[in-house]
Design a protein around this motif. Structure first.
Motif, PDB file in Angstrom:
ATOM      1  N   ALA A 264      14.847   8.522   0.135  1.00 19.52           N
ATOM      2  CA  ALA A 264      14.857   7.143   0.614  1.00 19.52           C
ATOM      3  C   ALA A 264      15.269   7.137   2.085  1.00 19.52           C
ATOM      4  O   ALA A 264      16.397   7.500   2.417  1.00 19.52           O
ATOM      5  N   LEU A 265      14.345   6.742   2.949  1.00 23.46           N
ATOM      6  CA  LEU A 265      14.637   6.669   4.377  1.00 23.46           C
ATOM      7  C   LEU A 265      15.194   5.288   4.713  1.00 23.46           C
ATOM      8  O   LEU A 265      14.672   4.272   4.255  1.00 23.46           O
ATOM      9  N   GLU A 266      16.235   5.269   5.525  1.00 23.57           N
ATOM     10  CA  GLU A 266      16.913   4.022   5.878  1.00 23.57           C
ATOM     11  C   GLU A 266      16.989   3.895   7.391  1.00 23.57           C
ATOM     12  O   GLU A 266      18.060   3.844   7.981  1.00 23.57           O
ATOM     13  N   GLY A 267      15.807   3.897   8.032  1.00 24.16           N
ATOM     14  CA  GLY A 267      15.757   3.833   9.474  1.00 24.16           C
ATOM     15  C   GLY A 267      15.826   5.195  10.127  1.00 24.16           C
ATOM     16  O   GLY A 267      15.809   5.292  11.366  1.00 24.16           O
ATOM     17  N   ASP A 268      15.907   6.260   9.335  1.00 22.39           N
ATOM     18  CA  ASP A 268      15.937   7.614   9.870  1.00 22.39           C
ATOM     19  C   ASP A 268      14.609   8.298   9.599  1.00 22.39           C
ATOM     20  O   ASP A 268      13.629   7.651   9.232  1.00 22.39           O
TER      21      ASP A 268
ATOM     22  N   ASP B 186       0.820  -1.209   0.000  1.00 23.74           N
ATOM     23  CA  ASP B 186       0.000   0.000   0.000  1.00 23.74           C
ATOM     24  C   ASP B 186       0.858   1.267   0.000  1.00 23.74           C
ATOM     25  O   ASP B 186       2.017   1.276   0.438  1.00 23.74           O
ATOM     26  N   LEU B 187       0.226   2.337  -0.473  1.00 21.85           N
ATOM     27  CA  LEU B 187       0.857   3.648  -0.558  1.00 21.85           C
ATOM     28  C   LEU B 187      -0.078   4.669   0.067  1.00 21.85           C
ATOM     29  O   LEU B 187      -1.298   4.559  -0.050  1.00 21.85           O
ATOM     30  N   LEU B 188       0.466   5.658   0.752  1.00 24.28           N
ATOM     31  CA  LEU B 188      -0.313   6.801   1.221  1.00 24.28           C
ATOM     32  C   LEU B 188       0.046   8.005   0.363  1.00 24.28           C
ATOM     33  O   LEU B 188       1.233   8.248   0.095  1.00 24.28           O
ATOM     34  N   ALA B 189      -0.972   8.741  -0.086  1.00 30.21           N
ATOM     35  CA  ALA B 189      -0.732   9.869  -0.978  1.00 30.21           C
ATOM     36  C   ALA B 189      -1.675  11.007  -0.657  1.00 30.21           C
ATOM     37  O   ALA B 189      -2.731  10.820  -0.034  1.00 30.21           O
ATOM     38  N   LEU B 190      -1.291  12.198  -1.067  1.00 29.18           N
ATOM     39  CA  LEU B 190      -2.129  13.377  -0.909  1.00 29.18           C
ATOM     40  C   LEU B 190      -3.432  13.181  -1.678  1.00 29.18           C
ATOM     41  O   LEU B 190      -3.420  12.820  -2.852  1.00 29.18           O
ATOM     42  N   LYS B 191      -4.554  13.417  -1.016  1.00 33.40           N
ATOM     43  CA  LYS B 191      -5.839  13.294  -1.694  1.00 33.40           C
ATOM     44  C   LYS B 191      -5.904  14.231  -2.895  1.00 33.40           C
ATOM     45  O   LYS B 191      -5.516  15.397  -2.811  1.00 33.40           O
TER      46      LYS B 191
ATOM     47  N   ASN C  73       6.939  19.883   5.669  1.00 34.76           N
ATOM     48  CA  ASN C  73       5.800  20.785   5.608  1.00 34.76           C
ATOM     49  C   ASN C  73       4.682  20.021   4.901  1.00 34.76           C
ATOM     50  O   ASN C  73       4.863  19.536   3.785  1.00 34.76           O
ATOM     51  N   GLY C  74       3.508  19.882   5.538  1.00 32.62           N
ATOM     52  CA  GLY C  74       2.443  19.044   4.993  1.00 32.62           C
ATOM     53  C   GLY C  74       2.032  19.403   3.588  1.00 32.62           C
ATOM     54  O   GLY C  74       1.616  18.539   2.807  1.00 32.62           O
ATOM     55  N   THR C  75       2.156  20.677   3.198  1.00 36.74           N
ATOM     56  CA  THR C  75       1.768  21.081   1.852  1.00 36.74           C
ATOM     57  C   THR C  75       2.735  20.562   0.797  1.00 36.74           C
ATOM     58  O   THR C  75       2.434  20.622  -0.394  1.00 36.74           O
ATOM     59  N   ASN C  76       3.900  20.066   1.234  1.00 42.57           N
ATOM     60  CA  ASN C  76       4.901  19.545   0.300  1.00 42.57           C
ATOM     61  C   ASN C  76       4.980  18.025   0.300  1.00 42.57           C
ATOM     62  O   ASN C  76       5.855  17.442  -0.334  1.00 42.57           O
ATOM     63  N   LEU C  77       4.072  17.369   1.004  1.00 40.72           N
ATOM     64  CA  LEU C  77       4.066  15.914   1.078  1.00 40.72           C
ATOM     65  C   LEU C  77       3.176  15.348  -0.027  1.00 40.72           C
ATOM     66  O   LEU C  77       1.983  15.634  -0.074  1.00 40.72           O
ATOM     67  N   LEU C  78       3.746  14.537  -0.929  1.00 41.11           N
ATOM     68  CA  LEU C  78       2.983  14.008  -2.057  1.00 41.11           C
ATOM     69  C   LEU C  78       2.571  12.556  -1.842  1.00 41.11           C
ATOM     70  O   LEU C  78       1.402  12.212  -2.011  1.00 41.11           O
ATOM     71  N   ALA C  79       3.511  11.686  -1.481  1.00 38.48           N
ATOM     72  CA  ALA C  79       3.208  10.259  -1.305  1.00 38.48           C
ATOM     73  C   ALA C  79       4.330   9.596  -0.529  1.00 38.48           C
ATOM     74  O   ALA C  79       5.471  10.076  -0.527  1.00 38.48           O
ATOM     75  N   PHE C  80       4.003   8.461   0.148  1.00 37.58           N
ATOM     76  CA  PHE C  80       5.040   7.709   0.846  1.00 37.58           C
ATOM     77  C   PHE C  80       4.554   6.291   1.102  1.00 37.58           C
ATOM     78  O   PHE C  80       3.345   6.016   1.108  1.00 37.58           O
ATOM     79  N   ASP C  81       5.513   5.388   1.303  1.00 40.32           N
ATOM     80  CA  ASP C  81       5.192   3.998   1.604  1.00 40.32           C
ATOM     81  C   ASP C  81       4.354   3.920   2.866  1.00 40.32           C
ATOM     82  O   ASP C  81       4.674   4.551   3.888  1.00 40.32           O
TER      83      ASP C  81
ATOM     84  N   THR D 219      10.273   5.024   1.064  1.00 41.56           N
ATOM     85  CA  THR D 219      10.491   6.201   0.227  1.00 41.56           C
ATOM     86  C   THR D 219       9.396   7.230   0.441  1.00 41.56           C
ATOM     87  O   THR D 219       8.224   6.893   0.592  1.00 41.56           O
ATOM     88  N   VAL D 220       9.807   8.494   0.457  1.00 35.11           N
ATOM     89  CA  VAL D 220       8.887   9.629   0.570  1.00 35.11           C
ATOM     90  C   VAL D 220       9.043  10.488  -0.682  1.00 35.11           C
ATOM     91  O   VAL D 220      10.170  10.794  -1.087  1.00 35.11           O
ATOM     92  N   ALA D 221       7.923  10.864  -1.291  1.00 34.79           N
ATOM     93  CA  ALA D 221       7.942  11.771  -2.437  1.00 34.79           C
ATOM     94  C   ALA D 221       7.477  13.144  -1.965  1.00 34.79           C
ATOM     95  O   ALA D 221       6.391  13.279  -1.398  1.00 34.79           O
ATOM     96  N   LEU D 222       8.306  14.148  -2.196  1.00 32.75           N
ATOM     97  CA  LEU D 222       8.011  15.512  -1.785  1.00 32.75           C
ATOM     98  C   LEU D 222       7.891  16.411  -3.012  1.00 32.75           C
ATOM     99  O   LEU D 222       8.400  16.085  -4.087  1.00 32.75           O
ATOM    100  N   THR D 223       7.220  17.544  -2.840  1.00 34.30           N
ATOM    101  CA  THR D 223       7.125  18.510  -3.924  1.00 34.30           C
ATOM    102  C   THR D 223       7.807  19.810  -3.520  1.00 34.30           C
ATOM    103  O   THR D 223       7.929  20.132  -2.336  1.00 34.30           O
TER     104      THR D 223
END
Length: 224
Positions: free
Chosen positions: A96-100, A34-39, A105-113, A143-147
């Motif tokens: 790519a997060l590796e345990g960190d 599954d993926l979580l993404a900005l509506k 900023n929530g307005t820049n959050l696009l999608a993440f695992d 992985t986190v995708a930011l804008t």
């Protein structure tokens, strides 16, 4: 039919990677887990894909999202296929997060695992006078995708104090604890202000990502 639309640069990027940049402004995700993404950020998909509203996940998160400005509406994406995401033609970049962890900023959050942990954090020193400032902290393995509204810049905060406009700060190292400061003195305030009232002040080992834009205005929250 002939058109430059049919040139290779406009074709779908063929890949077996989960996260791939289709272009500088569009993200392609190959589903499995599954993926979580900005509506509202889905622009196209292929295959059998479902989209579901994602709740806060806990009472604590729900309360934080109800009383703060950090209310990024999320959707859970599941199924088999490829999904394409974008937001206001902003630039997309991957972390790519590796345990960190990273603070965003929530307005820049696009999608993440979806396996990543996330929570809403209040920025120290952001009280009633600032309307309350909050960010989303995401951590774990994934992985986190930011804008970014334009090409982002990375600043090293370890060598000297670094101040960033609160609306231009995209993300920063989770170990950094920013303070909210004002560089405007009383004389400037009486004369109408400088337009640069509030900044995040960082100092320590870590980085902050800055966009060349002040983005959407920060809305003040009643009762913060």
């Amino acid at each position: 039919m002939r058109s430059n639309l049919f040139e290779q640069q406009h074709a779908e990027v063929a890949t077996d990677q989960r996260f791939t940049l289709q272009s500088s402004k569009m993200l392609k995700v190959v589903l499995g887990s599954d993926l979580l993404a900005l509506k509202g950020s889905m622009v196209a998909y292929q295959g059998r894909v479902e989209f579901h509203h994602e709740g806060a996940g806990s009472v604590g998160k729900l309360v934080k999202r109800l009383v703060t400005s950090e209310d990024t509406p999320l959707m859970r994406v599941r199924g088999q296929g490829e999904v394409f995401f974008a937001n206001r033609a902003q630039n997309v970049f991957l972390v790519a997060l590796e345990g960190d962890a990273i603070s965003v900023n929530g307005t820049n959050l696009l999608a993440f695992d979806a396996e990543l942990n996330w929570d809403v954090r209040r920025v120290k020193g952001a009280g009633m006078a600032t309307g309350g400032l909050f960010n989303t902290e995401v951590g774990g393995h994934g992985t986190v995708a930011l804008t970014s509204d334009g090409d982002p810049m990375l600043l090293d905060c370890s060598q000297q104090p670094t101040c960033v406009d609160v609306q231009a700060a995209v993300a920063w190292s989770a170990n950094l604890v920013p303070q909210v400061v004002s560089s405007m003195n009383m004389r400037s305030l009486l004369r109408g202000g400088s337009g640069e009232a509030l900044q995040y002040a960082f100092h320590g080992p870590g980085f902050v990502v800055v966009q060349p834009s002040e983005g959407m205005p920060v809305a003040a929250q009643q009762g913060s």
